[in-house]
Design an enzyme around this catalytic site. Structure first.
Site, PDB file in Angstrom:
ATOM      1  N   CYS A   1      -1.089   3.893  -6.413  1.00 39.44           N
ATOM      2  CA  CYS A   1      -1.500   3.000  -5.019  1.00 39.44           C
ATOM      3  C   CYS A   1      -2.144   1.402  -5.612  1.00 39.44           C
ATOM      4  O   CYS A   1      -2.661   1.976  -6.980  1.00 39.44           O
ATOM      5  CB  CYS A   1      -3.199   3.994  -5.146  1.00 39.44           C
ATOM      6  SG  CYS A   1      -4.583   3.361  -4.347  1.00 39.44           S
TER       7      CYS A   1
ATOM      8  N   CYS B   1       1.362  -1.391  -0.136  1.00 38.56           N
ATOM      9  CA  CYS B   1      -0.258   0.415   0.007  1.00 38.56           C
ATOM     10  C   CYS B   1       0.874   1.638   0.252  1.00 38.56           C
ATOM     11  O   CYS B   1       1.868   1.779   1.090  1.00 38.56           O
ATOM     12  CB  CYS B   1      -0.594  -0.131   1.613  1.00 38.56           C
ATOM     13  SG  CYS B   1      -1.802   1.458   1.688  1.00 38.56           S
TER      14      CYS B   1
HETATM   15  N1  DGL Z   1      -3.863   0.247  -2.034  1.00 32.57           N
HETATM   16  C1  DGL Z   1      -3.539   2.117  -1.095  1.00 32.57           C
HETATM   17  C2  DGL Z   1      -2.670   2.491  -1.535  1.00 32.57           C
HETATM   18  O1  DGL Z   1      -1.556   1.708  -2.750  1.00 32.57           O
HETATM   19  C3  DGL Z   1      -4.273   3.036  -0.755  1.00 32.57           C
HETATM   20  C4  DGL Z   1      -6.271   2.498  -1.194  1.00 32.57           C
HETATM   21  C5  DGL Z   1      -6.775   3.260   0.032  1.00 32.57           C
HETATM   22  O2  DGL Z   1      -6.989   2.048   1.307  1.00 32.57           O
HETATM   23  O3  DGL Z   1      -6.715   4.873   0.612  1.00 32.57           O
HETATM   24  O4  DGL Z   1      -1.980   3.716  -1.956  1.00 32.57           O
END
Ligand code: DGL
Length: 261
Positions: A180, A69
């Protein structure tokens, strides 16, 4: 065992790459779906979640943890490394460096959550790698939540995404960084928008290579995968089919289950 976590389903894009690179590792994926999206939360909130999940994964026997993430990495990877000095922690950051290297127009765009867009870590990354290339940071509110619903073919979303990207494409951006991990699953919607003008840049395979370099003994186990979610485990399970992740389904020890972290 290698633990991989994200706020929700997005980290499955990284897990798929890790799974390809490490076919014999035991993998434990945790989706923090009771607290998704992270991208709209404060740094303190994200840090608390990351530390709790990190402690939990370490307690389950993970010697290596992948923060799948960008938002959690930007807000809390340093705190996680401090809290768990005996664990190998791998984070993920937007692919500014490869995008800058590939850009011919001298202009790139990076799509991120609101939290990553305002993070010091992203500013530092751009400062370190952009050189003369101009970087447009484009926050994409609601996109991660769109992936969580698993309704990816909504024409309304394709129109909204095109409107958001058009200004940077018109300005000449020829690389669009998926900053993301959820956005990898939006590539089928984004490809036709950027086609002929820009390339989508995703770093999941680079993260997987880093995992392989650090894996040591964890590379040679039983090749099992366990899926956990802090809410809606059935949606995590369903995501494997909807997001074409059959290779992950083949490693599963059982259905995704709920965990209270
Ligand atoms: N998947 C996450 C990222 O790579 C964040 C998505 C979220 O929870 O806002 O930033």
């Amino acid at each position: 065992m290698i633990g991989v976590f994200d706020s929700g389903l997005g980290g499955l894009s990284v897990l798929a790459a890790v799974s390809r690179a490490l076919p014999h590792s035991d993998l434990l994926y945790l989706a923090d779906t009771a607290h998704v999206p992270y991208g709209e939360k404060s740094d303190a909130y994200i840090r608390e979640r990351v530390l709790r999940i990190g402690q939990y994964l370490a307690g389950q026997g993970c010697q290596q943890i992948v923060v799948a993430c960008n938002t959690a990495t930007a807000a809390a990877v340093a705190a996680l490394r401090d809290a768990l000095p005996h664990i190998r922690v791998v984070g993920i950051e937007p692919g500014i460096k490869p995008a800058v290297a590939a850009s011919k127009s001298g202009r790139i765009a990076v799509l991120t959550t609101e939290s990553t867009a305002r993070s010091e870590r992203l500013s530092r990354l751009i400062h370190q790698h952009a050189g003369p290339v101009r970087v447009d940071v484009v926050p994409c509110p609601g996109w991660a939540t769109r992936v969580e619903t698993l309704k990816l073919d909504d024409p309304g979303f394709a129109g909204a995404a095109a409107r958001l990207l058009e200004p940077v494409l018109a300005a000449g951006a020829d690389q669009v960084v998926l900053g993301c991990t959820h956005y990898a699953f939006l590539a089928p919607v984004l490809e036709p928008i950027v086609e002929g003008r820009a390339r989508l840049v995703d770093v999941a395979d680079a993260v997987a290579r880093q995992c392989l370099r650090l894996a040591g003994d964890a590379a040679n186990r039983h090749g099992r995968l366990t899926l956990l979610a802090t809410a809606h485990p059935e949606r995590l399970q369903l995501a494997l089919a909807v997001l074409n992740l059959g290779q992950l389904a083949a490693r599963l020890t059982g259905p995704a289950s709920s965990v209270d972290v």
